[in-house]
Scaffold this motif. Structure first.
Motif, short mmCIF file in Angstrom:
data_model
loop_
_atom_site.label_atom_id
_atom_site.label_comp_id
_atom_site.label_asym_id
_atom_site.label_seq_id
_atom_site.Cartn_x
_atom_site.Cartn_y
_atom_site.Cartn_z
N ILE A 35 34.53 29.55 41.78
CA ILE A 35 35.58 30.02 40.86
C ILE A 35 36.78 29.09 40.93
CG2 ILE A 35 37.21 31.90 40.41
CD1 ILE A 35 34.93 33.81 41.27
N HIS A 36 37.15 28.71 42.15
CA HIS A 36 38.26 27.77 42.35
C HIS A 36 37.99 26.45 41.62
CE1 HIS A 36 40.36 24.52 44.46
NE2 HIS A 36 41.31 25.42 44.72
N LYS A 38 35.91 25.84 39.18
CA LYS A 38 35.72 25.98 37.74
C LYS A 38 37.02 26.31 37.00
CE LYS A 38 31.64 27.63 36.40
NZ LYS A 38 30.58 28.59 36.10
N TYR A 39 37.88 27.16 37.62
CA TYR A 39 39.05 27.69 36.89
C TYR A 39 40.39 27.35 37.52
CZ TYR A 39 35.28 30.50 34.91
OH TYR A 39 34.12 30.92 34.34
N ALA A 43 42.94 31.07 40.19
CA ALA A 43 41.87 31.92 39.67
C ALA A 43 41.27 32.81 40.75
CB ALA A 43 40.79 31.06 39.04
N GLU A 46 43.36 35.89 41.14
CA GLU A 46 43.17 36.74 39.96
C GLU A 46 41.83 37.46 40.02
OE1 GLU A 46 43.46 34.15 36.60
OE2 GLU A 46 45.62 33.88 36.81
N PHE A 47 40.79 36.74 40.43
CA PHE A 47 39.45 37.32 40.55
C PHE A 47 39.46 38.45 41.59
CE2 PHE A 47 35.06 37.02 42.37
CZ PHE A 47 34.37 37.46 41.25
N TYR A 86 35.04 37.75 34.39
CA TYR A 86 36.15 36.83 34.58
C TYR A 86 35.91 35.62 33.68
CZ TYR A 86 39.81 34.06 36.59
OH TYR A 86 40.96 33.31 36.74
N GLU A 87 36.92 35.29 32.89
CA GLU A 87 36.77 34.28 31.85
C GLU A 87 35.61 34.74 30.96
OE1 GLU A 87 38.81 31.65 31.20
OE2 GLU A 87 40.11 32.25 32.84
#
Length: 104
Positions: A35-36, A38-39, A43, A46-47, A86-87
């Motif tokens: 996640i880190h 990618k976003y 993020a 937030e996740f 998420y996203e």
């Protein structure tokens, strides 16, 4: 509640009287590094906050149990898995039921 102010699960295991207390642990299947990457850095927080918000719908007592593992007191009403959108992707967190028997 946010990631900054939830209780640490290991603290209650060490310092609370948990005679035969059962918890539902929700586990993200891999490290949140994906996640880190990618976003971005913000993020992950937030996740995590989305996971906490979803778990609070079932119980206001949410604990952080690991890098991406969260726990709430066990209930038959808790979901078998947690789906977090998420996203544009849906992430599935599996549930593990854990019973702790430590007496102070």
């Amino acid at each position: 509640m946010t990631i900054e102010n939830i209780k640490n699960f290991s603290d209650i295991m060490l310092f609370d009287d948990l005679k035969n207390k059962t918890f539902d642990l929700y586990c993200y299947p891999c490290h949140p590094r994906d996640i880190h990457d990618k976003y971005g850095a913000l993020a992950v927080g937030e996740f995590y906050n989305m996971i906490i918000g979803e778990l609070e719908k079932y119980d206001p007592e949410v604990y952080r149990a690991g890098v991406c593992i969260f726990a709430i007191p066990h209930s038959e009403d808790n979901p078998e898995c947690l789906l977090i959108r998420y996203e544009s992707k849906v992430y599935r967190l599996s549930k593990r039921i854990v019973t702790i028997d430590n007496m102070l």
